[in-house]
Structures are given as C-alpha cells and as structure tokens.
Write an enzyme that holds these catalytic residues in place. Structure first.
Site, PDB file in Angstrom:
ATOM      1  N   ARG A 176       0.850  -1.210   0.000  1.00  0.00           N
ATOM      2  CA  ARG A 176       0.000   0.000   0.000  1.00  0.00           C
ATOM      3  C   ARG A 176       0.880   1.253   0.000  1.00  0.00           C
ATOM      4  O   ARG A 176       0.642   2.206  -0.742  1.00  0.00           O
ATOM      5  CB  ARG A 176      -0.920  -0.057   1.219  1.00  0.00           C
ATOM      6  CG  ARG A 176      -1.819   1.136   1.498  1.00  0.00           C
ATOM      7  CD  ARG A 176      -2.808   1.407   0.413  1.00  0.00           C
ATOM      8  NE  ARG A 176      -2.241   2.291  -0.600  1.00  0.00           N
ATOM      9  CZ  ARG A 176      -2.819   2.634  -1.739  1.00  0.00           C
ATOM     10  NH1 ARG A 176      -3.997   2.159  -2.049  1.00  0.00           N
ATOM     11  NH2 ARG A 176      -2.239   3.430  -2.590  1.00  0.00           N
TER      12      ARG A 176
ATOM     13  N   CYS B  23       1.350   4.255  -2.838  1.00  0.00           N
ATOM     14  CA  CYS B  23       1.187   5.695  -2.570  1.00  0.00           C
ATOM     15  C   CYS B  23       2.392   6.473  -3.107  1.00  0.00           C
ATOM     16  O   CYS B  23       2.231   7.495  -3.763  1.00  0.00           O
ATOM     17  CB  CYS B  23       1.041   5.957  -1.070  1.00  0.00           C
ATOM     18  SG  CYS B  23      -0.583   5.518  -0.403  1.00  0.00           S
TER      19      CYS B  23
END
Lengths: 204, 272
Positions: free
Chosen positions: B229, B233
């Site tokens: 994750r 980003c």
C-alpha cells in the site's frame, strides 16, 4: 515552581510538535535515501525537495506569515510566461490533459504519452464528467464566474504554472516550475477554464 | 458462494472499464458485496491467501530447508496468535524496529537462508497475480489478530524514534508533484476522483481503516499488504520504488499504527 516546570515538560512532550522536533533532518534525509535504492541518479532532487517543500513540510503546510510571504515571492519569480503573452490555448486539448494522470511515475519510462495534468483527480470541472475529486475546489463555471476577464486569464496561467505564488504551501503541484506540463499544455488548461466555448463554462 | 463469485467478476469488469460514469454504480455494487461479506465473512477471497500463508509458514523451505515455526514475531518462537496487534516492535536480535512483513522477511533470511536482497527486488504482485509468499504469510499472521485492538507499545527508545520519524515523513513533501502523505490524508471526507481518502492524521479515522490491511483489493484481484500500500502511494507521488523493510517504510507503519491505537484489527479486509 518545580511542579509547574514538570507539568510544562509533560505538556510539551505530549504535543505533536515536540515529536516533530525530535527528528534530525539528516536522519529523515538518510532514511528516504535508503528507502529508494533504485532511484536513478537524475531523480536525486525528488528525494530531497527544494527550499519551498522543506519549509512547507516543517510547518505542516501552515507557514508563519513571513515564511509564507518569502515562499510566494520566490515562487512568483519562478514563473515563465509565453513570449507573446497569449495565455489561451485549445480547450479540447485542455480537457484531454485534465483527464490524464499519465507521467513521471517509475512505470512511465520511457515516456509513451505526454504528461497529464490530472485535474479531475482533485477538481470538478464539467457537468459531463461525474468522476471528479474534491481535494481542490470545484472549478465549474470558472471563467463565467470571472466574467472572462483578461486579468483572470493571466492569473489562471500563473496559478497552474506555480500554485505557491498565490498560496504558499498549496496542495496543488507547481505544473510549470516543476516541468510537469509544458507552457503550451498550461495554455490548453487555461483555455479549458477560461474560454467561453469550454464545457466548464457552457454548462455541458 | 457462486453468486458471490459472479458479482466479484462483475465488479472487476466494471472497475476495469474506462467508462467512468459507471463508478457510482460500481460503488453501489461494492457496497452490496461488502454487505454480503459481512453476512458471510469467510467469502472474502483474501482467506485463500490466509490458508496459503498458514501452509507456507509451516513448510520447510529455503536453502536451510526449515519452516518458520522458530520465527519469533515478538511473543516467542512460532507464536502467531495476537502478535500483529503488538507490532511494530523492537527486536533485540536484529537491533531494529520491524513491522510484520519486515520481520517475516528477516526470519526468511536468517532462519531459512533466503536472500532478502533478492526478495525485495519484486516483493509485490502485479495486477491479477496472487500476493507473494511473504505477503500471504503476513496476511495469515495478521488474521490471527482479527478482532483484537492495536496495542503496540512503542515505548522502547528506538520504537519512539521510528514513530516520530514516521510522523515527520508523513508530512514530508517529495517528488515533482510536491506531494506528501498529508496532501491527501490530512483532511476528512475528501476524495481522488471517486475514491474516498482516509484522514490518517486523525486518530478516529485511522482506527477505522488501518486495521483492514492486509486487504483483498477488488480492482487488482489480489491481497495488498501495508508495505505494498505504501509503495503504491509513493508511486502515485512520483517517487521511486519504496524498499520493503526500509526504515522509512517501518517508520510510516509505526506512525499509522500509533494513530490507529485502540482500533480493531479486521484483516484480511476488503478494498476497492
């Protein structure tokens, strides 16, 4: 007296600002450098950031007035204008670049397309496009609301070229100064916002 | 279950479609899917990776041909129940603070003889591919803390130092877009296109969302771990590839975990 100092120390230790101060900038720089070992040599500036970014980071994007003024002055000076002072391009090209988020990601090399401006990621622009973000304000009827004034055309160009010139520590990228978009592309984005024929202003 | 699968395929197709006007319909379909999952939590495809991770954990592998049942995730060798709720933590044997994935990788290197340097070159799956071995094991271990609350102590000086570093990095602008984590995650109720953004600088919202990772992602049809994750980003922030296990990655996870303290762990979660 001693109790007061102890309480003050406790309050200070519990505040987020204190936690922030404890980090040595050299430690943060080294951690970032080590975290991105595959960074190409010409990406070094992506890891460190310039003075404006460092000031905005340190202030959690709410700089003191003197710092904000210095940032705006410096960034305003970094704006390059079209030689003929014509700030309006083609709104249809502007719409295409407003839709595109392509460019500058590590999977985007070698480049297969021009960079996008990805305006819709953060802004509402036209009624037709319902998939828009809300990180930035709605720009629906942007030109109409400004009576299509020539001064507003120039201000819009400046805002897209370098958002920090008008608002220090803006969340919007500095599209011109950071070479995300070309001057011609920025003119196309200006036309999307400011031309009478653009769906931003016709309500389509 | 068959209906669940059909709906899942329908959602995946809808997500892959460029017709963005369909997004509102897609959101509705996902919400319906979430409701079905709540009615039958075992239908989350992420549980396939929980099972795969459990088997991998107990299988003798690597150059030393041993299982990870001697791996100490903080509560003693081989203990998995509740360990995720107390991570990240300082590990004296490695003399550093580690999150779950970094620690499992450390065990793969030090107990099984795998090369961590090789593993981190491509540690995450591409779209449509299942989560890799490390991620499957992390999903398994995290699921063994489901229903518990985040309670990492973060009291050791090195734990405090790395959580403070994480907060610093959360606000650090980098890359040609001037983005920081805070650009998208320092306000409530905002979105990119139609994707809602959690307010991670706020403890209340952090408690609601951080415990959902690792999560099965409908749009990419695989489990995404917290390390993945964060990499994603930074990819959007136009930064290079975030190294799994780097201090910066552990720091951000320590910060997010501190923000989410007291929030319930619901791994594997389900995400758009």
């Amino acid at each position: 007296m001693r109790i007061k100092i102890a309480i003050a120390a406790l309050v200070l230790a519990a505040s987020p600002a204190f936690a922030q101060q404890k980090v040595d900038p050299a430690r943060a720089d080294a951690a970032i450098k080590a975290a991105f070992p595959t960074a190409p040599a010409d990406w070094a500036s992506r890891l460190v950031g310039d003075q404006t970014m460092q000031q905005c980071s340190a202030a959690h994007n709410s700089p003191a007035k003197d710092v904000a003024d210095a940032i705006q002055k410096r960034e305003k000076a970094a704006i390059e204008y079209p030689p003929d002072n014509n700030f309006m391009g083609d709104w249809q090209k502007g719409e295409r670049l407003a839709q595109s988020g392509y460019g500058l990601r590590f999977t985007d090399y070698p480049p297969r397309n021009p960079n996008g401006g990805n305006c819709y990621a953060c802004h509402q622009l036209t009624r037709k496009e319902v998939s828009y973000g809300t990180l930035g304000p709605s720009l629906l009827e942007y030109g109409k609301l400004r009576d299509f004034k020539p001064e507003a055309v120039k201000t819009t160009y400046e805002k897209i070229y370098n958002s920090h010139a008008a608002l220090a520590c803006s969340t919007m990228p500095r599209f011109g100064t950071n070479k995300i978009l070309t001057v011609e592309q920025i003119k196309d984005a200006v036309a999307l916002l400011m031309s009478r024929e653009s769906p931003v202003n016709t309500g389509q | 279950m068959k209906f669940t699968t059909t709906l899942l395929v329908a959602i995946a197709v809808a997500l892959a479609s460029p017709a963005l006007a369909q997004d509102a319909e897609t959101e509705k379909a996902i919400e319906k899917y979430r409701q079905m999952l709540r009615a039958d939590p075992w239908s989350n495809p992420g549980f396939l990776d929980v099972d795969r991770g459990e088997a991998l954990w107990a299988t003798a592998r690597g150059p030393k041909n041993v299982s990870l049942e001697q791996c100490d995730l903080g509560k003693g060798p081989g203990k998995v129940d509740g360990v995720f709720a107390e991570l990240p933590r300082y590990f004296a044997d490695a003399d550093r603070v580690m999150d779950l994935e970094t620690r499992i990788l450390w065990c793969m290197e030090n107990l099984q003889g795998f090369s961590a340097a090789d593993y981190v070159k491509r540690p995450h799956p591409g779209g449509g591919q299942p989560v890799k071995e490390l991620g499957a094991m992390a999903t398994y271990v995290a699921s063994k803390s489901a229903g518990m609350k985040f309670a990492a102590k973060l009291s050791h000086p090195k734990e405090q130092e790395i959580a403070a570093l994480g907060e610093n990095l959360f606000f650090r602008r980098s890359g040609p877009f001037d983005f920081a984590c805070a650009t998208c995650h320092a306000n409530s109720g905002l979105r990119i296109r139609l994707q809602g953004l959690p307010y991670l600088a706020d403890k209340k919202e952090s408690r609601q969302v951080v415990g959902e990772w690792p999560a099965y992602r409908v749009s990419t049809t695989h489990v995404m771990t917290m390390q993945h994750r964060l990499l994603d980003c930074y990819w959007q922030m136009r930064m290079p590839q975030l190294q799994l296990g780097s201090d910066a990655s552990v720091a951000l996870i320590a910060y997010l975990t501190r923000q989410a303290e007291g929030g319930e762990i619901a791994a594997p979660g389900l995400k758009r």
